[in-house]
Write a protein that holds these residues in place. Structure first.
Motif: not given
Ligand code: BEZ
Length: 258
Positions: A17-23, A54, A76, A80
């Protein structure tokens, strides 16, 4: 008989999950800067970024004036990367067919997810122009050994096949050099070195982000077992200030197509 559960392809869509990864894992791109320096991208070059995540390092590469094609097996992540303005493709690096199209292939923190290393290296060799370079860094022999041992021991203790669920490939420098040479690369340098890495969100978050393949067959027991892994790692990877580190070993190399 150990429980194995259904297979999940390493790095496949549903695991990222790209959002989790970014965080959770923004530091991964920061730590990849020395690999960009080793690559020395030049204006006008065409470069393939294999396992772009990402796209943060693809953007850094593009700033030099090189043209970047970023690719990742996760749609995903590719979405991103595209949002940063980079051209990006969903692609399985163990099975791709570019022919003499790139001056260089770059990869950071991705090759250890690709267990079919022979296919990856052959594909990279085919994709490069004559004299093109393959410059990359990934987890080498001994990478996250304490973490892997703790996960394996906890899974085995609960009747799962810990070793069989391991999704990673962490070769020695000698073994990877031979793979590169067998495919027709001239290896300019290849180094294995230790790089303990601060985990800003702690060990539990790191496990949530990166060890989904191991825990895929565990189902509802997952949180309990991860708790046991974290407890086992307390005395090894948490410092006296309560900060967590991953026991990373990096394999960094530069090789040229003969
Ligand atoms: C690594 O960068 O070495 C790595 C990160 C997540 C899982 C496995 C290895």
């Amino acid at each position: 008989m150990p429980k194995t559960g259904g297979a999940v392809q390493p790095g496949c869509d549903q695991t990222w999950n790209a959002e989790d990864y970014a965080r959770q894992a923004g530091y991964v791109a920061e730590l990849g800067r020395p690999v960009v320096d080793l690559l020395q991208p030049k204006e006008g070059e065409r470069i393939l970024d294999l396992g772009c995540g990402d796209g943060r390092l693809s953007v850094a590469l593009a700033k030099t004036g090189a043209t970047i094609l970023a690719c990742d097996s996760s749609s995903d992540m590719v979405a991103r990367a595209r949002a940063t303005g980079v051209e990006a493709l969903v692609l399985d690096a163990q099975n791709f067919l570019f022919e003499e199209e790139f001056d260089a292939v770059f990869s950071n923190a991705a090759l250890h997810w690709m267990k079919d290393s022979v296919s990856v290296i052959e594909g990279v060799h085919r994709a490069l122009l004559p004299d093109g370079r393959f410059v990359a860094e990934f987890g080498g022999f001994g990478n996250i050994a304490a973490i892997t041992a703790a996960i394996t021991a906890v899974l085995n203790a609960h009747g799962f096949d810990g070793a069989g669920l391991n999704p990673w490939f962490f070769p020695t420098a000698d073994a990877y050099r031979k793979l590169l040479e067998n495919a027709g690369f001239r290896v300019k340098r290849i180094d294995l070195f230790s790089r303990p890495t601060f985990l800003p969100q702690g060990m539990k978050s790191w496990l949530d982000m990166f060890v989904q393949e191991f825990f895929q067959p565990v189902g509802d027991l997952s949180e309990k077992l991860k708790g046991e892994v974290v407890a086992a790692l307390h005395p090894v990877l948490r410092d006296d200030g309560g900060y967590w580190y991953a026991d990373h070993m990096r394999l960094r190399f530069a090789a040229f197509k003969d």
